[in-house]
Each structure stands twice: as C-alpha cells, then as structure tokens.
Design a protein around this motif. Structure first.
Motif, PDB file in Angstrom:
ATOM      1  N   LYS A  20      -4.963   2.916   6.746  1.00  0.00           N
ATOM      2  CA  LYS A  20      -3.883   3.249   7.680  1.00  0.00           C
ATOM      3  C   LYS A  20      -2.551   2.597   7.338  1.00  0.00           C
ATOM      4  O   LYS A  20      -1.518   3.007   7.868  1.00  0.00           O
ATOM      5  N   GLU A  21      -2.578   1.601   6.478  1.00  0.00           N
ATOM      6  CA  GLU A  21      -1.331   0.904   6.163  1.00  0.00           C
ATOM      7  C   GLU A  21      -0.528   1.590   5.056  1.00  0.00           C
ATOM      8  O   GLU A  21       0.592   1.176   4.759  1.00  0.00           O
ATOM      9  N   TYR A  22      -1.096   2.598   4.445  1.00  0.00           N
ATOM     10  CA  TYR A  22      -0.415   3.227   3.301  1.00  0.00           C
ATOM     11  C   TYR A  22       0.816   4.009   3.760  1.00  0.00           C
ATOM     12  O   TYR A  22       0.816   4.613   4.838  1.00  0.00           O
ATOM     13  N   THR A  23       1.820   3.986   2.930  1.00  0.00           N
ATOM     14  CA  THR A  23       3.063   4.688   3.271  1.00  0.00           C
ATOM     15  C   THR A  23       2.866   6.202   3.223  1.00  0.00           C
ATOM     16  O   THR A  23       3.336   6.935   4.089  1.00  0.00           O
ATOM     17  N   TYR A  24       2.154   6.659   2.184  1.00  0.00           N
ATOM     18  CA  TYR A  24       1.901   8.092   2.031  1.00  0.00           C
ATOM     19  C   TYR A  24       0.392   8.343   2.027  1.00  0.00           C
ATOM     20  O   TYR A  24      -0.356   7.619   1.356  1.00  0.00           O
TER      21      TYR A  24
ATOM     22  N   GLY B  63       4.371  -3.652  -7.878  1.00  0.00           N
ATOM     23  CA  GLY B  63       4.441  -3.793  -6.422  1.00  0.00           C
ATOM     24  C   GLY B  63       3.950  -2.572  -5.660  1.00  0.00           C
ATOM     25  O   GLY B  63       4.131  -2.483  -4.449  1.00  0.00           O
ATOM     26  N   LYS B  64       3.308  -1.630  -6.353  1.00  0.00           N
ATOM     27  CA  LYS B  64       2.814  -0.413  -5.689  1.00  0.00           C
ATOM     28  C   LYS B  64       1.301  -0.315  -5.857  1.00  0.00           C
ATOM     29  O   LYS B  64       0.783  -0.440  -6.975  1.00  0.00           O
ATOM     30  N   LYS B  65       0.640  -0.053  -4.754  1.00  0.00           N
ATOM     31  CA  LYS B  65      -0.816   0.069  -4.789  1.00  0.00           C
ATOM     32  C   LYS B  65      -1.210   1.497  -4.403  1.00  0.00           C
ATOM     33  O   LYS B  65      -0.669   2.062  -3.444  1.00  0.00           O
ATOM     34  N   ILE B  66      -2.151   2.060  -5.162  1.00  0.00           N
ATOM     35  CA  ILE B  66      -2.658   3.413  -4.887  1.00  0.00           C
ATOM     36  C   ILE B  66      -4.151   3.309  -4.645  1.00  0.00           C
ATOM     37  O   ILE B  66      -4.857   2.596  -5.365  1.00  0.00           O
ATOM     38  N   MET B  67      -4.627   4.048  -3.661  1.00  0.00           N
ATOM     39  CA  MET B  67      -6.075   4.086  -3.395  1.00  0.00           C
ATOM     40  C   MET B  67      -6.538   5.540  -3.450  1.00  0.00           C
ATOM     41  O   MET B  67      -5.894   6.424  -2.878  1.00  0.00           O
ATOM     42  N   VAL B  68      -7.651   5.786  -4.138  1.00  0.00           N
ATOM     43  CA  VAL B  68      -8.255   7.127  -4.134  1.00  0.00           C
ATOM     44  C   VAL B  68      -9.692   6.996  -3.632  1.00  0.00           C
ATOM     45  O   VAL B  68     -10.456   6.167  -4.133  1.00  0.00           O
ATOM     46  N   ILE B  69     -10.035   7.808  -2.620  1.00  0.00           N
ATOM     47  CA  ILE B  69     -11.415   7.857  -2.117  1.00  0.00           C
ATOM     48  C   ILE B  69     -11.927   9.266  -2.407  1.00  0.00           C
ATOM     49  O   ILE B  69     -11.623  10.211  -1.677  1.00  0.00           O
ATOM     50  N   PRO B  70     -12.691   9.427  -3.478  1.00  0.00           N
ATOM     51  CA  PRO B  70     -13.049  10.807  -3.865  1.00  0.00           C
ATOM     52  C   PRO B  70     -14.049  11.481  -2.938  1.00  0.00           C
ATOM     53  O   PRO B  70     -13.987  12.680  -2.729  1.00  0.00           O
ATOM     54  N   VAL B  71     -15.000  10.707  -2.400  1.00  0.00           N
ATOM     55  CA  VAL B  71     -16.054  11.307  -1.573  1.00  0.00           C
ATOM     56  C   VAL B  71     -16.300  10.438  -0.342  1.00  0.00           C
ATOM     57  O   VAL B  71     -16.476   9.221  -0.471  1.00  0.00           O
ATOM     58  N   VAL B  72     -16.302  11.051   0.803  1.00  0.00           N
ATOM     59  CA  VAL B  72     -16.686  10.342   2.024  1.00  0.00           C
ATOM     60  C   VAL B  72     -18.117  10.742   2.410  1.00  0.00           C
ATOM     61  O   VAL B  72     -18.999   9.916   2.520  1.00  0.00           O
TER      62      VAL B  72
ATOM     63  N   PRO C 217       0.842  -1.199   0.000  1.00  0.00           N
ATOM     64  CA  PRO C 217       0.000   0.000   0.000  1.00  0.00           C
ATOM     65  C   PRO C 217       0.879   1.251   0.000  1.00  0.00           C
ATOM     66  O   PRO C 217       1.436   1.634   1.022  1.00  0.00           O
ATOM     67  N   ALA C 218       1.021   1.870  -1.168  1.00  0.00           N
ATOM     68  CA  ALA C 218       2.008   2.948  -1.316  1.00  0.00           C
ATOM     69  C   ALA C 218       1.430   4.324  -1.029  1.00  0.00           C
ATOM     70  O   ALA C 218       1.998   5.085  -0.247  1.00  0.00           O
ATOM     71  N   ALA C 219       0.303   4.657  -1.661  1.00  0.00           N
ATOM     72  CA  ALA C 219      -0.239   6.013  -1.466  1.00  0.00           C
ATOM     73  C   ALA C 219      -1.757   5.985  -1.483  1.00  0.00           C
ATOM     74  O   ALA C 219      -2.364   5.280  -2.292  1.00  0.00           O
ATOM     75  N   CYS C 220      -2.342   6.760  -0.581  1.00  0.00           N
ATOM     76  CA  CYS C 220      -3.795   6.882  -0.523  1.00  0.00           C
ATOM     77  C   CYS C 220      -4.169   8.361  -0.603  1.00  0.00           C
ATOM     78  O   CYS C 220      -3.562   9.192   0.077  1.00  0.00           O
ATOM     79  N   ILE C 221      -5.147   8.664  -1.428  1.00  0.00           N
ATOM     80  CA  ILE C 221      -5.604  10.046  -1.593  1.00  0.00           C
ATOM     81  C   ILE C 221      -7.078  10.105  -1.219  1.00  0.00           C
ATOM     82  O   ILE C 221      -7.886   9.312  -1.718  1.00  0.00           O
ATOM     83  N   VAL C 222      -7.427  11.036  -0.311  1.00  0.00           N
ATOM     84  CA  VAL C 222      -8.806  11.142   0.169  1.00  0.00           C
ATOM     85  C   VAL C 222      -9.356  12.524  -0.177  1.00  0.00           C
ATOM     86  O   VAL C 222      -8.690  13.539   0.053  1.00  0.00           O
TER      87      VAL C 222
END
Lengths: 311, 311
Positions: free
Chosen positions: A120-124, A67-76, A29-34
């Motif tokens: 919470k596991e994302y590096t960035y 080997g890099k995973k990115i997650m984007v959560i546009p709307v909460v 889990p490399a980067a998550c954008i919320v």
C-alpha cells in the motif's frame, strides 16, 4: 533482485501456497506490479514473469534508478492456478473482492490484508487483471473514478486506450480501488487473454509497464514511445446484447473497425443450424470487447464498441 | 396461480424461467407480501417454507386478506446444480441487484425480479446458511433500515435479529434494493446449506403468519411466538481457526457456553493428534457453528452472541 515471502497459506492436503514478491532496487517504494490474483489469469502471470526477467537484467546493468524500489508479485492465487479455479479455496472467494482485507478475518480476507499491507505504500500500483465475462479486449489501461484517478498518468503506458470506470459498490473491495483510496496511483492493465498466453499482447503489456516506469523516472529503458492513448469513459461504450441464444459466430475481432448497419456476428440454432439472429452493428466504431465463447445466451453481451471512433 | 415472471433463452434448447405462485385472498388490493428464496443455489431452507406457507394458506384461503407471492427459485440454474453462485458466470446473484433491464442475461433477471416485487408491502428473502456453518433462525437487517424494520423483524419467531453494519455488501443485495425502493424487506437466515431443517422451517412459518396478522393480511389463528434477542455487530464474538486441519465440535449448535468452555478441536488426520483446542473467549449463545470439517487459518468456527443470559 530480492525474493521475499509476502504470505503463506497452509493446507492440510497440499503444499503451502507461498505468495512471492520480487523486489528490485532500494529506497522509496516506487512501483508495484501484481499479476494473477485469480486462478485463471495465466496471461497476467506470464506478463509478470517476463517483467521480472527484464527487471533482473536491468538491475544487473544498473538501470534501476537510485532510491527507487519496485515490487512484482506474479501470482497470488497459486492454488487456484494449479487446479484451474478462478477463485480461492473451497469457499470459492474472489481475492480481488476482499481488499483491503482484515488481519483477523477469513482466509481470503487475511490474504488480501497481508498483500495490501505490503504494497500500500507504493506510489504507483499496476494490476494485471481480467474481466468477469469471458472475452477479448483491445489492450488498455483501466482506472476507477474515485476522485483520485489521474487519466493523464495512465496515458504514459502508451497503450491504445485508457478507460475510466465509475465504481459500483462491489468495486470498492478491489485492489485498484483500495490502492487509490490509499493514495497510490492505481492502474488496471488488460491484455486480450486470460487463461491462455498471447505472446504479442503479453509483450505489449511488458513494454507498456517498462515504458511507464521509465517515464516516471524509476528505471532507464529505451523503448518505442507507444500510442498517445485515447481516453474513454466506460459508460460511453456502446454495448451490443444479443436477442437470441445459440451458437455464436463472430465476424469481427477486438481492434477492428465496424460500420453501422453491417452484420458483425450471427447466432445459429444449435440443433438445426439456421441463422436465428444476424447481429448488426448499432453504430460505427472500433470493437473494444468481443465475446469469444462458442455459445451465447439471450441477453449476453457480444461486443462493446467505441462509438464513432475510426482507426 | 403459477405465473412466469421472466424467461430468457439459454444457448441450447432451454429457457431460464423465474416462476412465482400468486395466492390471492379477499380484497386483493389490501396488501401484498413477497416471499422469495433460492438466490443462492445451495440454500434449500426456503423451499420448505414456501411449500408449507402455500399449503396452509390454500387450505384456508378465505382467511387471506390480500396477496401472497411465492418466488421459490430466483436462481434456478444454481438450485439445479446446488451452486451458491450463478453457474458458469461464477457470480453471486445477490450482488447484482438492482440489475439492468437492457444489460447482460443475469442483470436482466435481477431487474425483472425487482420490477415484479416492486409495490409489495413487505418482502422476505429466505436464506439458509452456506455449506460451512449452521445458523439458528435469525433476521438480518442493515442498520440503515433497522428503525423501520425492527418492529416487523421481532414478529418472525426467530431466535435473533442481527443488525449488521457491512454496508458495502448490502448495497447490491435484493433486500437493500427493495428497501431503497420503499418495500420493507428483511433477510431471514437459518440452518445450513444443502439441507432442510423442518423444525426451523416451521418456526419461521409461524412467524410469517404472525407478521401477516400484524399486516392485517391473515385472519386465521396464529401460534404464540417468542421474541428474538436483538444484537449489533459489537455483541457478536467471531471465533476463527488459527491452524489447518479437521474441526470436530465439542458442543451442540444453539447452545449457551461460559467463557473458557471447550467448543471443539482441530485435529491432524495425518499425525493423529489434536492441533488446537477451541475455547470460548466470552460467555453467550453459540448461534453459528461450523459444519464443514476442513478448516484453514481464518476459517469461521463459531459465532457467539454475547451479553445475553441463558433463558
């Protein structure tokens, strides 16, 4: 791209609020954008949607590094967005003051818990967020001084400014603070708008995130190098408070240079139109934040200036 | 004597004014108690207590030894709009203390309140519950100050004293701020939002007179009081909804229940059926009961004080 349901909030009178995550790449889990944690964060949602569009294309072209995973959560807070309410539910709770949340807590706390558990596991961690006062900022990256912050990493977004803020007790419930406490390098990214879309500023934010992901070795993306950021402590900003209430007419915008002693705004009497106060720049420098509403109360903050900084 | 504690100019033809009523008895330098309420604009229980206390003291002012300051409306804009928070700003005033003398408008309000109360020998911050749940009269003290405050809290004729450990929340409250400044301060909570229960009010009024007697501020007669159950977080059982719908309680508030007793049910108005029966997981006193019928997953339905017997 893989679309996944992070959490579902049910309502007896409305359709479910489904918090969607968009995953790109596989591996650590490399980067998550919320994006829009608040219901008025339309610009933040827009930036995320444009990021998803770009990342989808990059993934198709094989530009997400192995080997890099990115997650984007546009709307909460989608329910809030649809009825124009900043905070969540009838309780009017700020989800961004509910982290890390509790799995058996109230509804807002459960939303925060489920999101945080997922990310919470994302590096960035990158949060597109907004200030509690209405106004416009120069685009910047904000970090909390938790002891774990790394301002030199924030420079890699290539935005004009990096601001380091000392957390107050209330800040300890934000996503940014809890990410940092959980060893995620967390950044809050501010553009100049919230409840409306500014295309230029949104594009700048999209580029900044993609630039950062490139520099951290998560994606391959050719972009302009951006700025060498100016790092500020929030306490060093010069706040300009007004001494009269009335109609606020600003003469300067965020990013503009102002000179000491020059008028930067005026406050007019709402009934008779005369000038009640000429707001004078208390220092020379760059406008970092500007009040943008037509009305202002005595004691409200009109501007935050970067003391003695030239363009 | 009505005194203006602080005022600040709003944009259009109005000031935000914080007033207090100072009643001075014999030996004004003896002691001073501050009775404050109206931090949350949808909580009215303190209005009756201020009225009744002031009325009774003025009827027998010769019995007063020292000064009583009443601050019935710390968030006047919120009270006028029945808004829990500060209207327009959307922030909780009780998360803004100690405020800032040269800060934004409401930070100045908070700082002025703190300055005015400073030096008092006791501060009571009167709250109703919010609009969602009904509470029995109770004193809430943070564990940090419990040792010093408990002897006073016991005198307030409430049904319960809850020693609460959520420090993050407490740190920005008026009570925490005043305690840190050396003014013993307690939060009294009762009833439900937007309503006044005069029975609860009279109960607490008797307790305040009893406390003033203890402080040697009141020479008049005082009623017999009953002593509260003292509880910690570990003795409080939270009951939350696991579904969405409309909640109908099956018991009265302030009622002892046995494990397994039915507390209420959640129904679906659309489907015409019961979705969930709520039963007590432990025996004890239902000191919190939901008033607001609409519930989501996580909504608080009841709190039970365990470890005590029906008296």
């Amino acid at each position: 791209m893989h679309k996944e349901e992070i959490y579902r909030v049910r309502s007896p009178y409305r359709e479910d609020m489904v918090i969607q995550g968009y995953r790109f790449g596989k591996g650590e889990p490399a980067a998550c954008i919320v994006g829009a944690i608040r219901g008025n964060e339309v610009q933040q949602m827009y930036v995320c949607s444009q990021l998803i569009r770009e990342l989808k294309e990059l993934e198709t072209n094989g530009c997400i590094n192995a080997g890099k995973k990115i997650m984007v959560i546009p709307v909460v807070n989608g329910m809030g967005v649809n009825i124009g309410k900043r905070f969540f539910g009838v309780e009017d709770m700020d989800i961004n003051r509910s982290f890390p949340g509790m799995d058996k807590g109230d509804t807002t706390s459960r939303i925060a818990y489920e999101i945080f558990d997922e990310i919470k596991e994302y590096t960035y961690g990158i949060q597109l967020t907004s200030f509690y006062m209405t106004g416009e900022f120069v685009p910047h990256v904000r970090m909390m001084e938790t002891g774990y912050q790394n301002a030199s990493l924030a420079n890699l977004f290539g935005l004009p400014y990096v601001v380091v803020r000392k957390p107050t007790p209330l800040d300890t419930k934000t996503l940014n603070y809890n990410w940092q406490n959980d060893n995620t390098a967390a950044f809050s990214l501010y553009t100049n708008k919230n409840d409306s879309i500014d295309e230029d500023s949104a594009n700048q934010a999209v580029s900044a995130v993609l630039r950062f992901l490139t520099r951290m070795g998560i994606i391959r993306y050719e972009s302009h190098s951006g700025y060498i950021s100016h790092v500020l402590m929030e306490d060093d900003l010069t706040d300009v408070y007004v001494e009269k209430g009335g109609i606020f007419r600003s003469f300067v915008k965020p990013g503009e240079y102002v000179r000491y002693g020059y008028p930067i705004a005026e406050i007019r009497d709402p009934y008779e139109g005369f000038i009640k106060q000429a707001v004078i720049a208390p220092t020379s420098g760059i406008v970092f934040f500007a009040h943008t509403e037509a009305l202002i109360a005595q004691g409200d903050m009109a501007y935050r200036l970067i003391h003695r900084l030239h363009q | 004597m009505i005194e203006e504690v602080f005022s600040i100019e709003l944009p259009v033809g109005e000031r935000l004014v914080i007033n207090k009523n100072r009643i001075t008895g014999k030996r004004p330098l003896n002691k001073r108690i501050a009775i404050v309420t109206g931090i949350h604009g949808d909580e009215f229980e303190g209005q009756y207590i201020c009225y009744e206390m002031a009325r009774r003291i003025m009827e027998a002012q010769e019995m007063l030894n020292g000064i009583v300051d009443f601050y019935p409306a710390l968030n006047p804009l919120g009270l006028d709009a029945a808004d829990h928070k500060i209207p327009k700003l959307g922030m909780d005033l009780n998360r803004m203390f100690p405020g800032k003398k040269d800060g934004a408008m409401m930070e100045r309000v908070a700082a002025a309140i703190v300055e005015d109360i400073s030096g008092a020998d006791m501060c009571l911050d009167l709250h109703a519950s919010d609009i969602f749940v009904k509470e029995i009269p109770q004193v809430r003290v943070s564990e940090e100050f419990a040792e010093d405050l408990l002897p006073y809290a016991r005198l307030l004729n409430t049904d319960m004293v809850w020693m609460n450990a959520t420090a993050t929340v407490h740190e920005s409250t008026l009570a925490h701020t005043m305690n840190m400044l050396g003014v013993p301060s307690m939060v009294v909570e009762m009833g439900v939002g937007t309503r006044i229960d005069r029975g609860y009010g009279d109960q607490v009024v008797e307790g305040i007179f009893r406390l003033m007697k203890e402080l040697k501020m009141w020479e008049g007669p005082v009623a017999d009081i009953h002593y509260p159950a003292i509880s910690t977080d570990g003795e409080v059982e939270f009951i939350r909804s696991d579904t969405i719908g409309v909640f109908f309680p099956a018991i009265a508030h302030n009622h002892y229940v046995q494990k397994g007793d039915k507390l209420g049910e959640i129904v679906s108005p659309l489907e015409g059926r019961v979705l969930e029966e709520i039963r007590a997981q432990k025996s004890g006193l239902v000191f919190t009961l939901r008033e607001y019928p609409f519930v989501r997953e996580g909504s608080l339905l009841a709190r039970i004080l365990t470890g005590i017997e029906e008296g």
